[in-house]
Enzyme design. Sequence first.
Site, PDB file in Angstrom:
ATOM      1  N   GLU A 186       2.027  12.187  42.419  1.00  0.00           N
ATOM      2  CA  GLU A 186       2.319  11.544  43.879  1.00  0.00           C
ATOM      3  C   GLU A 186       1.778   9.973  43.441  1.00  0.00           C
ATOM      4  O   GLU A 186       2.428   9.246  44.194  1.00  0.00           O
ATOM      5  CB  GLU A 186       1.594  12.298  44.681  1.00  0.00           C
TER       6      GLU A 186
ATOM      7  N   LEU B 206       4.018  -0.168  34.900  1.00  0.00           N
ATOM      8  CA  LEU B 206       4.309   0.519  36.301  1.00  0.00           C
ATOM      9  C   LEU B 206       3.809  -0.458  37.401  1.00  0.00           C
ATOM     10  O   LEU B 206       4.196  -0.053  38.556  1.00  0.00           O
ATOM     11  CB  LEU B 206       3.256   1.781  36.356  1.00  0.00           C
TER      12      LEU B 206
ATOM     13  N   TYR C 116      -0.624  10.901  52.875  1.00  0.00           N
ATOM     14  CA  TYR C 116       0.539  11.584  52.227  1.00  0.00           C
ATOM     15  C   TYR C 116       0.322  12.202  50.947  1.00  0.00           C
ATOM     16  O   TYR C 116       0.663  13.300  50.854  1.00  0.00           O
ATOM     17  CB  TYR C 116       1.368  10.320  51.891  1.00  0.00           C
TER      18      TYR C 116
ATOM     19  N   ASP D 217       5.956  10.302  53.844  1.00  0.00           N
ATOM     20  CA  ASP D 217       6.521   8.998  53.611  1.00  0.00           C
ATOM     21  C   ASP D 217       7.659   8.359  54.201  1.00  0.00           C
ATOM     22  O   ASP D 217       8.258   8.897  55.145  1.00  0.00           O
ATOM     23  CB  ASP D 217       6.581   8.861  51.832  1.00  0.00           C
TER      24      ASP D 217
ATOM     25  N   GLU E 250       8.893  19.242  49.538  1.00  0.00           N
ATOM     26  CA  GLU E 250       9.793  18.720  48.553  1.00  0.00           C
ATOM     27  C   GLU E 250      11.193  18.545  48.825  1.00  0.00           C
ATOM     28  O   GLU E 250      11.915  17.692  48.474  1.00  0.00           O
ATOM     29  CB  GLU E 250       9.574  19.579  47.272  1.00  0.00           C
TER      30      GLU E 250
ATOM     31  N   CYS F 205      20.057  11.445  52.037  1.00  0.00           N
ATOM     32  CA  CYS F 205      19.868  10.614  53.313  1.00  0.00           C
ATOM     33  C   CYS F 205      19.586   9.401  52.701  1.00  0.00           C
ATOM     34  O   CYS F 205      18.320   8.953  53.021  1.00  0.00           O
ATOM     35  CB  CYS F 205      19.122  11.442  54.313  1.00  0.00           C
TER      36      CYS F 205
ATOM     37  N   CYS G 266      26.225  11.861  54.338  1.00  0.00           N
ATOM     38  CA  CYS G 266      26.281  12.905  55.407  1.00  0.00           C
ATOM     39  C   CYS G 266      27.410  13.989  55.319  1.00  0.00           C
ATOM     40  O   CYS G 266      26.903  15.211  55.498  1.00  0.00           O
ATOM     41  CB  CYS G 266      26.720  12.264  56.803  1.00  0.00           C
TER      42      CYS G 266
ATOM     43  N   CYS H 295      25.644  16.657  53.164  1.00  0.00           N
ATOM     44  CA  CYS H 295      24.334  16.928  53.715  1.00  0.00           C
ATOM     45  C   CYS H 295      24.219  18.337  54.443  1.00  0.00           C
ATOM     46  O   CYS H 295      24.961  18.735  55.362  1.00  0.00           O
ATOM     47  CB  CYS H 295      23.685  15.957  54.680  1.00  0.00           C
TER      48      CYS H 295
ATOM     49  N   CYS I 232      22.652  17.253  63.153  1.00  0.00           N
ATOM     50  CA  CYS I 232      21.928  15.934  62.981  1.00  0.00           C
ATOM     51  C   CYS I 232      22.529  14.906  64.022  1.00  0.00           C
ATOM     52  O   CYS I 232      23.509  14.664  64.095  1.00  0.00           O
ATOM     53  CB  CYS I 232      22.463  15.124  61.528  1.00  0.00           C
TER      54      CYS I 232
HETATM   55  S1  SF4 Z   1      23.651  14.234  58.329  1.00  0.00           S
HETATM   56 FE1  SF4 Z   1      21.667  13.212  59.115  1.00  0.00          FE
HETATM   57  S2  SF4 Z   1      20.135  13.873  57.704  1.00  0.00           S
HETATM   58 FE2  SF4 Z   1      21.892  14.314  56.745  1.00  0.00          FE
HETATM   59  S3  SF4 Z   1      22.352  12.353  55.309  1.00  0.00           S
HETATM   60 FE3  SF4 Z   1      23.460  12.010  57.297  1.00  0.00          FE
HETATM   61  S4  SF4 Z   1      21.909  11.003  58.509  1.00  0.00           S
HETATM   62 FE4  SF4 Z   1      20.669  11.806  56.957  1.00  0.00          FE
END
Ligand code: SF4
Length: 366
Positions: free
Chosen positions: A39, A82, A122, A140, A184, A194, A201, A204, A210
């Site tokens: 992390e 880094l 975080y 984050d 994760e 996203c 989308c 997704c 969403c």
């Molecule tokens: S549907 Fe919503 S959560 Fe999924 S990639 Fe698109 S904006 Fe992001």
Amino acid sequence: MNDPSIPTLADALLSWFDRTRRDLPWRQNRTPYRVWLAEIMLQQTQVQTAIPYYERFLSRFPTLADLAQADEQAVLKLWEGLGYYSRARNLLAAARQVMREDNGQLPCDFKALRALPGIGDYTAGAILSLACGQQAAAVDGNVVRVLARWSGTAWSAKSLQDRRQAADFVLTHMPAGRPGDFNEALMDLGATVCLPREPRCPACPLAGGCQAYCRNLTAALPLRDKSPDVPTERRLLLLIAAPGFWHVRQRPPRGLLAGLFTFDWLAPDQDPRAFRTWLQGQDNVLVQPLPSLTHRFSHLAWHVDALRLGLPRADLGELAAWLETDGPQPDGRWAGRQELQQLPFPAAVDQYRRQELDEPPKTASP
Ligand code: SF4
């Protein structure tokens, strides 16, 4: 009322994660030490860049006890390229503190983790959820983006208050039993689907519920703050070389690039034009201009002009009067080829050392 045909956030996210999870080295054998190291490295570094650094670091310091005994210079050397070297110094300081105060075990406790150098909300949340199995949020910028869009909330990743609200939101939706996977999965979705500018989308798993996707708000969320302009400092780097030797200088133990090595700098109270005029009268100095560069830090940028000054032998002579004398060895020192290869140099000026040694440029130079 919720549409029963749309899976919950946790169900949609975790079933996607179970199908697509990336096989990354820090996801094997998730001990607090391994998660912590990952992390910290990933805070300012891309995943693909971090992997070889992570593996090298762990093979050199397989346990926290090994790290605690390390010499700072060896740690900085492994971090070379880094950037953001305070991360490496904080790792070492925290490892030593854990050896002194916690018997060498990173504590699975939020307050105790936050008390260690370099561990913020975080990182503490990531260690607790991923390695200790506790219900803790790790929020984050990626996670704020996903959640701001999914919930249609006007959050900004730069606002502490918004991050805290997003953390509460995570805890509300986090399923019992899989806190680490849930965090994760959010991180992975933010990193691979996203995306900041062009979210994917249609691919997704959260698209059905969403708000940003359904209401065409993906470009507006999360709220964006312009990154502030930073002041630029102009510096003149002096790469002083004699046959078989280079003059190097260690930075002061605190502040920008603390403890790292560089070549010399013209002292801040010296006028570069007066220095160049003086150089013209020095028959024994072979002057060669080197390419200029600009390096941006988080709060400051350096515009670096550079000269290579070839001397007949390893003796600065009158040149010493022009040089910056900050740091643990105000006079700097001479290093041979092998030492120059091994000293930790910051990415900001490492290209000059690599050219000098005929080494290929590093791909990672944040
Ligand atoms: S549907 Fe919503 S959560 Fe999924 S990639 Fe698109 S904006 Fe992001």
